[in-house]
Scaffold this motif. Sequence first.
Motif, PDB file in Angstrom:
ATOM      1  N   TYR A  51       6.613  -3.418   7.078  1.00 44.00           N
ATOM      2  CA  TYR A  51       7.201  -4.117   5.934  1.00 44.00           C
ATOM      3  C   TYR A  51       8.571  -3.514   5.671  1.00 44.00           C
ATOM      4  O   TYR A  51       8.686  -2.339   5.345  1.00 44.00           O
ATOM      5  CB  TYR A  51       6.300  -3.964   4.710  1.00 44.00           C
ATOM      6  N   ALA A  81       7.070   3.420  -4.157  1.00 47.86           N
ATOM      7  CA  ALA A  81       6.660   2.504  -3.094  1.00 47.86           C
ATOM      8  C   ALA A  81       7.871   1.846  -2.447  1.00 47.86           C
ATOM      9  O   ALA A  81       7.955   1.736  -1.214  1.00 47.86           O
ATOM     10  CB  ALA A  81       5.708   1.443  -3.653  1.00 47.86           C
ATOM     11  N   ILE A  82       8.832   1.419  -3.264  1.00 45.79           N
ATOM     12  CA  ILE A  82      10.061   0.833  -2.715  1.00 45.79           C
ATOM     13  C   ILE A  82      10.784   1.858  -1.851  1.00 45.79           C
ATOM     14  O   ILE A  82      11.279   1.547  -0.760  1.00 45.79           O
ATOM     15  CB  ILE A  82      10.970   0.346  -3.864  1.00 45.79           C
ATOM     16  N   PHE A  99       9.061   2.054   1.577  1.00 41.73           N
ATOM     17  CA  PHE A  99       9.411   0.950   2.479  1.00 41.73           C
ATOM     18  C   PHE A  99      10.809   1.156   3.065  1.00 41.73           C
ATOM     19  O   PHE A  99      11.030   0.989   4.269  1.00 41.73           O
ATOM     20  CB  PHE A  99       9.359  -0.383   1.728  1.00 41.73           C
ATOM     21  N   GLY A 122       4.816   9.598   1.986  1.00 42.99           N
ATOM     22  CA  GLY A 122       3.534   9.078   1.559  1.00 42.99           C
ATOM     23  C   GLY A 122       2.523  10.114   1.151  1.00 42.99           C
ATOM     24  O   GLY A 122       2.851  11.261   0.830  1.00 42.99           O
ATOM     25  N   THR A 152       0.493   4.774  -3.428  1.00 46.37           N
ATOM     26  CA  THR A 152       1.318   5.521  -2.486  1.00 46.37           C
ATOM     27  C   THR A 152       0.829   5.347  -1.056  1.00 46.37           C
ATOM     28  O   THR A 152       1.622   5.173  -0.131  1.00 46.37           O
ATOM     29  CB  THR A 152       1.331   7.019  -2.832  1.00 46.37           C
ATOM     30  N   PRO A 178       1.523   1.631   0.694  1.00 47.42           N
ATOM     31  CA  PRO A 178       2.889   1.515   1.234  1.00 47.42           C
ATOM     32  C   PRO A 178       3.137   2.445   2.423  1.00 47.42           C
ATOM     33  O   PRO A 178       3.960   2.131   3.289  1.00 47.42           O
ATOM     34  CB  PRO A 178       3.783   1.895   0.047  1.00 47.42           C
ATOM     35  N   THR A 179       2.442   3.574   2.465  1.00 41.26           N
ATOM     36  CA  THR A 179       2.576   4.490   3.601  1.00 41.26           C
ATOM     37  C   THR A 179       2.189   3.791   4.900  1.00 41.26           C
ATOM     38  O   THR A 179       2.871   3.917   5.927  1.00 41.26           O
ATOM     39  CB  THR A 179       1.691   5.730   3.377  1.00 41.26           C
ATOM     40  N   LEU A 197       1.998   0.408   5.274  1.00 39.20           N
ATOM     41  CA  LEU A 197       2.876  -0.745   5.463  1.00 39.20           C
ATOM     42  C   LEU A 197       4.240  -0.342   6.012  1.00 39.20           C
ATOM     43  O   LEU A 197       4.864  -1.092   6.763  1.00 39.20           O
ATOM     44  CB  LEU A 197       3.047  -1.487   4.134  1.00 39.20           C
ATOM     45  N   ALA A 198       4.695   0.852   5.626  1.00 39.02           N
ATOM     46  CA  ALA A 198       6.003   1.323   6.085  1.00 39.02           C
ATOM     47  C   ALA A 198       5.948   1.949   7.469  1.00 39.02           C
ATOM     48  O   ALA A 198       6.987   2.231   8.062  1.00 39.02           O
ATOM     49  CB  ALA A 198       6.569   2.335   5.082  1.00 39.02           C
TER      50      ALA A 198
END
Length: 483
Positions: A9, A298-299, A302, A318, A338, A341-342, A344-345
Amino acid sequence: MFRNAMPRYEILSADAMKTLDGGWRRLVSEIGVEFGSERALELFRQAGQKVEDGVVRFDPEFVLEQVAKAPHAFDLQARNPANSVHIGDDAMAFGAVYGPPFVREGDVRRDAKMADFENFARLSQSFAALDSAGGIVCEPEDTPLDSRHLDMTFALQTLTDKIYMGNVVSGENARDTIAMTEILFGGREIGREAIERTPATISLINCNSPLRWDDRMLDALFAYCEANQAVVVTPFLLMGAMSPVSIPAALTQQMAEALTGIALAQLIRPGCPVVFGSFLSNIDMQSGSPCFGTPESAIGLFATGQIARHFNLPVRSGGGLTSSQTPDAQAGYEALMTMLPTFLAGINWVMHSAGWLEGGLVASYEKFILDVQVLEMLQQEFTPLEIDEASLAFGAHDEVRHGGHFLGAAHTMERFRTCFYRPFVNSSDNYDRWMRGGAKDAAARAADVAKKKLEEYEPPPIDDAVREELTEYVTRRRRELGD
């Protein structure tokens, strides 16, 4: 080690990346970065950078030339080869909480002890979802300050057979970690060659943000890079305190700090393994307290994953972070805010994956277990779906036909033990059965799991001669350090 083959993402457009790129270039060239090490300053002087009063003003192209020397990925060897990991590409490796001075066990919050450190190492060994106990899983106050790094490293080497993090409190501590790692991998001479060929430690080098690398961290950086051990070069940014409050400004500062630290690592030893580190969240603007599991963090996650890939570097960020004081609902949703997103990133090295509580001040037994539960579920969720003739189960439809059920179908009977992930903490009992079982909430059930895992723990085998040599080294060094 988990392979995350799902799409990443990404939130930064090409124009946004260009603007951020211009931002870090201005920071390093116009304001500069302070280095509290004369050795580091001399390396930069020799490389033609502007050095004045401990501040280096960089040519951005020089920084990029150095960063390009770092490997895009590397392997870390564990003493059990089955537990070796790959850092970079689509691989994700997970370590436990790092650094808390306190421990929570049930309702008791107390100073961390060496027995706690050893217990967390045992728990880390017990769960396949974790690749490492980490490094300073907690800070054992009942051991002498000058030599406790020896006891902690010994515990990581003997109670686990997974990868571990090196001590970074000083250059001397780093050299002790390297010496003990050489012993673990074949003795001082053979072991040195073995770990230089394939790194066996990964160590956290934090920037004293904003824009300052201090002497003790740099001494440790020198030691690990000279031995070709992996370093995680990490700006420590809480927006509003150690960086401006806007996310783009924090990202720009993060790039300036991380890239200049990585440039130094490559000057010390070209090609040594590094990780683009990120620890980015914000403070509560009313109280000044650090906040975790926030939308802003989170932003940042990413964006950081995307930025690290832009520079062709592995990335660290993360974890299961929370500001909560107990392993309650807040701890759960902030940790997931947290950790999701870890994934997803596409973060490669994930610290604080299990046990973090109270803004990192506390290592919690119950939170450790709950975090591992979440981690296992996310690993299951991010495993690519296999679609083939067998999984389409046409035969099951042919057997059941219209209006029937699949409970007794052959396809179900063949797969019912493994078809769905089975949580080890969650309760799906009906109310009456739950009441008969003690009406335990998730934290109480997690405490039971931790106790059972510690009772069942069996230490991984280690060669007696290696253990004896490590013990002799720890004993000698403790005496030399005056403890």
